[in-house]
Design a protein around this motif. Structure first.
Motif, mmCIF file in Angstrom:
data_model
loop_
_atom_site.group_PDB
_atom_site.id
_atom_site.type_symbol
_atom_site.label_atom_id
_atom_site.label_comp_id
_atom_site.label_asym_id
_atom_site.label_seq_id
_atom_site.Cartn_x
_atom_site.Cartn_y
_atom_site.Cartn_z
ATOM 1 N N VAL A 389 42.544 30.521 8.772
ATOM 2 C CA VAL A 389 41.283 30.575 8.022
ATOM 3 C C VAL A 389 40.283 29.600 8.638
ATOM 4 O O VAL A 389 39.113 29.937 8.873
ATOM 5 N N TRP A 390 40.744 28.379 8.906
ATOM 6 C CA TRP A 390 39.868 27.378 9.536
ATOM 7 C C TRP A 390 39.467 27.796 10.942
ATOM 8 O O TRP A 390 38.321 27.606 11.359
ATOM 9 N N PHE A 391 40.395 28.381 11.686
ATOM 10 C CA PHE A 391 40.108 28.816 13.058
ATOM 11 C C PHE A 391 38.980 29.846 13.058
ATOM 12 O O PHE A 391 38.010 29.734 13.815
ATOM 13 N N SER A 392 39.093 30.866 12.201
ATOM 14 C CA SER A 392 38.059 31.913 12.145
ATOM 15 C C SER A 392 36.749 31.373 11.595
ATOM 16 O O SER A 392 35.665 31.725 12.080
ATOM 17 N N GLY A 393 36.837 30.493 10.582
ATOM 18 C CA GLY A 393 35.625 29.927 9.989
ATOM 19 C C GLY A 393 34.853 29.056 10.964
ATOM 20 O O GLY A 393 33.625 29.142 11.061
ATOM 21 N N ILE A 394 35.575 28.220 11.700
ATOM 22 C CA ILE A 394 34.913 27.350 12.689
ATOM 23 C C ILE A 394 34.347 28.191 13.834
ATOM 24 O O ILE A 394 33.249 27.925 14.336
ATOM 25 N N GLY A 395 35.098 29.231 14.236
ATOM 26 C CA GLY A 395 34.592 30.123 15.288
ATOM 27 C C GLY A 395 33.290 30.782 14.880
ATOM 28 O O GLY A 395 32.345 30.877 15.677
ATOM 29 N N ALA A 396 33.211 31.225 13.626
ATOM 30 C CA ALA A 396 31.974 31.830 13.131
ATOM 31 C C ALA A 396 30.842 30.814 13.086
ATOM 32 O O ALA A 396 29.695 31.120 13.444
ATOM 33 N N ALA A 397 31.158 29.591 12.654
ATOM 34 C CA ALA A 397 30.128 28.543 12.592
ATOM 35 C C ALA A 397 29.556 28.252 13.977
ATOM 36 O O ALA A 397 28.339 28.072 14.137
ATOM 37 N N LEU A 398 30.419 28.234 14.987
ATOM 38 C CA LEU A 398 29.954 27.957 16.349
ATOM 39 C C LEU A 398 29.071 29.082 16.885
ATOM 40 O O LEU A 398 28.112 28.830 17.628
ATOM 41 N N LEU A 399 29.376 30.324 16.515
ATOM 42 C CA LEU A 399 28.529 31.438 16.961
ATOM 43 C C LEU A 399 27.107 31.295 16.430
ATOM 44 O O LEU A 399 26.151 31.758 17.062
ATOM 45 N N GLY A 400 26.955 30.646 15.290
ATOM 46 C CA GLY A 400 25.621 30.443 14.727
ATOM 47 C C GLY A 400 24.727 29.593 15.595
ATOM 48 O O GLY A 400 23.489 29.611 15.439
ATOM 49 N N LEU A 401 25.312 28.835 16.525
ATOM 50 C CA LEU A 401 24.505 28.007 17.440
ATOM 51 C C LEU A 401 23.607 28.864 18.329
ATOM 52 O O LEU A 401 22.635 28.349 18.894
ATOM 53 N N LEU A 402 23.937 30.160 18.459
ATOM 54 C CA LEU A 402 23.082 31.045 19.248
ATOM 55 C C LEU A 402 21.675 31.132 18.665
ATOM 56 O O LEU A 402 20.733 31.510 19.366
ATOM 57 N N SER A 403 21.516 30.789 17.397
ATOM 58 C CA SER A 403 20.197 30.857 16.764
ATOM 59 C C SER A 403 19.187 29.952 17.458
ATOM 60 O O SER A 403 17.981 30.237 17.459
ATOM 61 N N PHE A 404 19.659 28.869 18.064
ATOM 62 C CA PHE A 404 18.746 27.941 18.739
ATOM 63 C C PHE A 404 18.256 28.487 20.083
ATOM 64 O O PHE A 404 17.345 27.922 20.688
ATOM 65 N N ALA A 405 18.863 29.593 20.536
ATOM 66 C CA ALA A 405 18.411 30.232 21.771
ATOM 67 C C ALA A 405 17.344 31.286 21.508
ATOM 68 O O ALA A 405 16.821 31.877 22.443
#
Length: 547
Positions: A389-405
């Motif tokens: 659960v933490w692995f998938s949740g953190i992975g999703a959170a990191l994908l959100g960093l694309l917003s700064f591009a």
């Protein structure tokens, strides 16, 4: 209650308990035949299994998240007819997936099927590719849903501000997004029984919201925003500059992203009762109900959204659906209804993370993910795979960093969530028919398409291939750096990484990955004699109850 009535009720309860015990035994035996021991608590009923898929579809909040792809690429025509045409193709995917899910109901689902039905020469590689595409696709789905929820929350803040003056920054939206993602992790660490019961709430709230929208908007929208039938069903507005026919296909992002994640119930196969029946029917019913209710919502919107498509897309609110509601309902009513939209969207993210964590758990159970020895662990307190659960949740959170591009980069998450899953869906469906003979061990389950299976599979695979190509194109014909479609970059990087790791000398998966690893003796089957005796006693008891 009389003594006779009480005795009758008690006997009925005994019969029901015995029947449920049979279902659990049958589920466990089916799982054992596939090579896995029972590790999860089977707490999802058939309705709750359906509820998981339907809550992830989300309908109105999902349509709200991706309406920005339909309105500029055809307006009313794309909203209504694009949805209806795409929904027919989406049903073929649902049917093909349901047939596989009924034959082999396991949390690994797609990569397990790819390995099970492919030839010995290709099965390990196919399972590897499908497993990574499915893992990334489900994590990207969590990210896209949570980002849509964050945007909806910020739209509410804009609506509530004086003269629509508030304009959220990327950092503010990302902070809200991060809070949503982490809160979903906490929710999905709960026990299976709690997560199953939540699906009932999600489903009823989802349906209630759809019905409310179709009733309220026609009743209160000012006449200036009423459209004629010829406009609502025949107007084509092209704002992005692509040729009209191609723009129409680009608008399919709306139905394709909304009615997606067919595999979500597959990943809880080991937590569902009567999984071989409940899982396939949940896929088909959720797709059918979603297609019909979604069409009804979009027809209502096309009749009551006005004709100024550009102002809907470029309104300061920053969210086309919120703009339409604002025009129809005014500030206060929109905020009240929008709060429910946000809640339902939040529930979608929770359900999607649940499905994603189970896919990650299954893939790590077979040792294919980095840190699998740590991921493949069941929490002794909750009885759920908290680490994944933490692995998938953190992975999703990191994908959100694309917003700064930039906006185009964050839009890639929506495309990736479809592309990754469509790659994962296509391979096992093709393997089911492409590899004949002793290598193909397909044994139909209760849900079986018969002779229709092959033509439906052909249509489904060709449609998914077509969509994956379409979604590689940018939103406008002559994009700059900020308008490029970065889906190919992100998805390509994932596939390159997975293949590189697979073929890496000495340590690569080609040297040790052998597909699904049995956790139980595959020869184990529950005592047929014991089951027969119990069934006979049930029949005798039912006769007594009837008399």
């Amino acid at each position: 209650m009389s003594a006779t009535a009480y005795e009758h009720t008690s006997k009925v309860e005994v019969v029901i308990e015995r029947r449920n015990a049979h279902l659990l035994t049958r589920d466990e035996e089916t799982l054992a035949k596939l090579g896995y021991k029972q590790e999860f608590k089977r707490a999802f009923t058939m309705f709750e299994t359906f509820g998981l898929v339907f809550s992830i579809i989300g309908l109105f909040p999902s349509i709200a998240s991706v309406l920005v792809y339909a309105i500029p690429n055809g307006g009313a025509v794309s909203m209504v007819w694009g949805w209806l045409v795409a929904s027919l193709f989406l049903m073929t995917i649902a049917l093909a997936m349901a047939e596989l899910a009924s034959a082999a109901p396991t949390s690994g689902g797609l990569y397990f099927w790819a390995h099970h039905y492919a030839s010995p020469k290709w099965r390990n590689l196919f399972a590897w590719i499908v497993g990574y595409a499915n893992t990334v696709g489900t994590i990207a789905s969590v990210a896209s849903i949570d980002w849509g929820c964050a945007v909806q929350i910020m739209a509410a803040a804009t609506i509530g501000s004086p003269h629509l003056s508030f304009s959220p920054t990327t950092s503010q939206t990302f902070a809200v997004y991060l809070a949503i993602a982490l809160s979903h992790v906490v929710v999905c660490c709960l026990g299976t029984a709690v997560l199953a019961r939540l699906q009932n709430i999600y489903t009823f709230l989802n349906i209630a919201l759809c019905l409310a929208i179709t009733i309220v908007i026609p009743a209160v929208t000012p006449k200036e925003y009423h459209n004629t039938a010829s406009y609502a069903l025949g107007n084509f507005t092209n704002l992005n500059g692509w040729p009209n026919d191609f723009a129409f296909f680009l608008s399919w992002m709306s139905p394709v992203w909304t009615i997606c994640s067919f595999d979500s119930s597959v990943h809880i196969s080991e937590e569902a009762t009567n999984a071989a029946t409940a899982v396939p029917w949940s896929i088909v019913l959720a797709t059918g109900v979603g297609g019909i209710l979604g069409a009804a919502i979009l027809i209502v919107l096309s009749f009551f959204m006005g004709t100024d498509m550009e102002s809907i897309v470029n309104n300061p609110i920053g969210q086309p659906m919120a703009t339409i509601l604002f025009n129809s309902l005014g500030r206060k009513a929109t905020l009240s209804l929008w709060a429910i939209v946000v809640i339902v969207q939040y529930m979608m993210g929770s359900s999607m993370l649940l499905a994603s964590s189970r896919q990650t758990f299954a893939f790590s159970r077979d040792g294919a993910l980095p840190f699998s020895r740590y991921l493949y662990r069941m929490n002794s307190f909750t009885g759920t795979p908290v680490n994944t659960v933490w692995f998938s949740g953190i992975g999703a959170a990191l994908l959100g960093l694309l917003s700064f591009a930039g906006p185009a980069a964050i839009s890639a998450i929506f495309s990736i969530s479809v592309m990754g899953l469509y790659i994962a869906y296509s391979v096992p469906i093709m393997c089911r028919f492409a590899f004949r003979g002793s290598a193909n061990r397909f044994e139909p389950g209760p849900f079986y398409l018969g002779r229709w299976g092959l033509p439906i599979a052909i249509v489904a695979v060709h449609f998914m291939a077509f969509i994956n190509v379409i979604f590689l194109f940018p939103s406008t014909p002559h994009p700059g750096a900020n308008d490029m479609n970065y889906s190919i970059v992100v998805m390509g990087s994932v596939l390159i990484f997975s293949l590189t790791w697979y073929y890496f000398p000495v340590y690569g998966g080609v040297n040790w990955f052998r597909g699904p690893i049995p956790t139980i003796n595959p020869q184990y089957i529950g005592s047929e004699e014991g089951n027969s005796d119990t069934r006979q006693s049930d029949v005798a008891l039912e006769k007594k109850v009837d008399t």
